[in-house]
Design a protein around this motif. Structure first.
Motif: not given
Length: 440
Positions: A273-286, A288-294
Motif C-alpha cells: 500500500l505504501s509503494g515500497v513494494v510495487r504491486w507488479k513486484e509483489a508476487d515475485d517478492l512473496f 522469493e521470500g517463501m523460497k528463502m525459508l522453504a
C-alpha cells in the motif's frame, strides 16, 4: 537397542556425514519404526500422519520470509550494513576494529533476544539482517561459528528463562501446566528462580564462544560474498520509516490475533500500500521470500513426522523406564539420566516445546518418588526439554542462523552451526541443569 536412541543416532550420524537433514530425518524415522517392530507400512503411515503437525510452522516461516524480503526491499538492513561498513573503513586494525566486532555481536544478540519477546518474530529476522552484514563480518575476519552461537543463544535462552513472549508459552503454558497436570502444584513457584542456573549455563557457553573458542577469526572469500549479497538496494528516509511502521503493524496484529502468519501478511500488505513494494513486484517478492525459508519449513515438517514415529513406537516410555532401573534411589544419577534422555528426545524432534508434554508425564512422578522439591522438578523438566534445541540439525534455533550465514555458500549447517552450538550450550546446560536439580 532402544528404537528412539537408534533413530536419533542414525539421524545425527547421517547429518554429520553431510547427508541432507530432511533425508536423514526420513531414514532415521523409518529405521526407528522398523527397529521397534513396526511394519514398514505402519511406520510410513505414522510418519505421514505427523507431517501435518509441522504445516502451520512451515507456513508461518514462509510468510515471515516474504515479510523479511519486503523489509529488505526497503533498504533497512542495507542501511545498517552500510553504516557498519563505513565504521570499518574509518578504523585501523586494533582495538577500534575489535570494538566494531563486539558492536555487531551485541547488536545481533539484542535483536535475537528481542525476537523472542519484544517483537516475537523468532528466526524471521535472520535472513533479513544477517546476509547484508556478511561482507562487513568478512572484512573484520569474524568467525561465523561465533555468530551462529550468538544467534542461537538469543533464540533459546529468553524462552527458557523469561516468562514473556515465547517464554510465556514455554514456561507457563507448557512447562508449569504439564507439571501441574502430573501431580505437582507449581502454580506459585518462581519459574525464573528455577531456570536461573540453567540460563547461567547458557551464558557461560556464550562467553566461552566469544572470548576463547572463536576469538581469532576466520577468512572468507570476499568475491563470493560480493556476488551473492552486495546487491545495491536503494533506500530513503521514507522507505526506512515505512519499514519501521510495517514491523510495528506486524507486531500489533500478531499480538492481537495471536497469529504470526496474519501478522507477517499485514506487514507485507502495508509495504504494498505504501509503494515500497510495487504491486507488479509483489508476487515475485512473496515467492522469493517463501523460497528463502522453504528449507526450514520442509525440515520442520519432516521433523514432525519423525516425532510422530517416535511416539508411535512406544519406546520413549521404555527409554525412561529403563533409566529408572539404573537409577535406583540415587538422586544425582536420576537427575543426570533424565537430562540425557531429554537431550536425546529434543535432538531428534528438534523442538523443546514438543518435548515437554512427552517427558513431563514420566519425569514428574519419578522425581516426586525420589524426593525432588517442586522447584527442582521445574528446573529438571524445563532443562530436559530445552537440552538439544541447540545442536539439533532439525531445530529452528540452528536452522535459522544457517539460513542467514550460508547465504553465500560458505557456512555449513552441521559443522559450522550444529556442532559448535551443541558443544557450547548443551554441555554447560547439562551441568548447570543437574546442579539446579540438586540444590533447589
Amino acid at each position: 537397542m532402544n528404537a528412539v536412541v537408534a533413530a536419533v543416532a542414525i539421524m545425527l550420524v547421517l547429518s554429520l556425514c553431510r547427508i541432507h537433514v530432511v533425508v536423514a530425518l526420513i531414514i532415521g524415522a523409518v529405521s526407528g519404526g522398523l527397529i521397534a517392530g513396526m511394519s514398514l507400512e505402519a511406520t510410513i503411515e505414522a510418519f505421514n500422519s505427523g507431517l501435518g503437525g509441522g504445516a502451520t510452522v512451515a507456513l508461518s516461516y514462509a510468510t515471515l520470509g516474504a515479510f523479511a524480503v519486503a523489509i529488505g526491499k526497503s533498504g533497512l538492513a542495507h542501511a545498517l550494513a552500510d553504516r557498519a561498513l563505513a565504521l570499518v573503513g574509518r578504523q585501523e586494525e586494533g582495538a577500534a576494529v575489535n570494538g566494531i566486532r563486539f558492536l555487531i555481536i551485541g547488536l545481533l544478540l539484542a535483536i535475537a533476544i528481542s525476537s523472542q519477546n519484544i517483537l516475537p518474530i523468532h528466526i524471521a529476522f535472520i535472513p533479513l539482517v544477517v546476509p547484508p552484514l556478511l561482507y562487513v563480518m568478512a572484512k573484520l575476519s569474524m568467525d561465523r561459528r561465533l555468530v551462529a552461537c550468538v544467534l542461537t543463544f538469543g533464540l533459546i535462552t529468553p524462552y527458557m528463562f523469561l516468562p514473556v513472549g515465547f517464554g510465556g508459552i514455554y514456561l507457563n503454558e507448557i512447562l508449569i501446566a504439564k507439571i501441574n497436570a502430573n501431580g505437582v502444584d507449581a502454580s506459585g513457584l518462581s519459574v525464573m528462580k528455577a531456570m536461573a542456573l540453567p540460563a547461567l549455563g547458557m551464558l557461560c557457553g556464550l562467553l566461552i564462544a566469544v572470548f576463547f573458542s572463536y576469538r581469532r577469526g576466520r577468512t572468507y572469500n570476499l568475491e563470493t560474498i560480493t556476488k551473492a549479497e552486495r546487491v545495491d538496494t536503494s533506500y530513503s528516509p521514507r522507505t526506512l520509516v515505512m519499514a519501521l511502521l510495517a514491523i510495528v503493524t506486524a507486531f500489533v496484529v500478531q499480538l492481537w490475533l495471536g497469529s504470526m502468519i496474519l501478522g507477517a501478511l499485514a506487514g507485507f500488505v502495508l509495504f504494498n500500500l505504501s509503494g515500497v513494494v510495487r504491486w507488479k513486484e509483489a508476487d515475485d517478492l512473496f515467492t522469493e521470500g517463501m523460497k528463502m525459508l522453504a528449507m526450514i519449513g520442509f525440515i520442520m515438517i519432516a521433523a514432525s513426522g519423525f516425532a510422530e514415529v517416535m511416539r508411535e513406537t512406544g519406546e520413549i516410555a521404555s527409554l525412561v523406564d529403563s533409566s529408572v532401573g539404573v537409577i535406583g534411589e540415587n538422586k544425582a544419577m536420576a537427575a543426570l539420566l533424565m537430562l540425557v534422555v531429554g537431550l536425546l528426545i529434543t535432538m531428534g524432534i528438534g523442538s523443546s516445546f514438543s518435548t515437554i508434554p512427552i517427558i513431563a508425564a514420566l519425569y514428574v512422578p519419578l522425581a516426586l518418588q525420589l524426593g525432588f522439591s517442586p522447584l527442582a522438578i521445574v528446573a529438571l523438566v524445563g532443562t530436559a526439554g530445552a537440552l538439544g534445541d541447540a545442536g539439533s540439525p532439525a531445530s529452528d534455533s540452528t536452522l535459522g542462523p544457517t539460513a542467514g550465514l550460508n547465504a553465500d555458500g560458505q557456512h555449513n549447517h552441521i559443522w559450522d552451526t550444529v556442532v559448535p552450538t551443541f558443544l557450547h550450550y548443551n554441555l554447560p546446560l547439562l551441568g548447570f541443569g543437574w546442579l539446579a536439580a540438586m540444590v533447589l
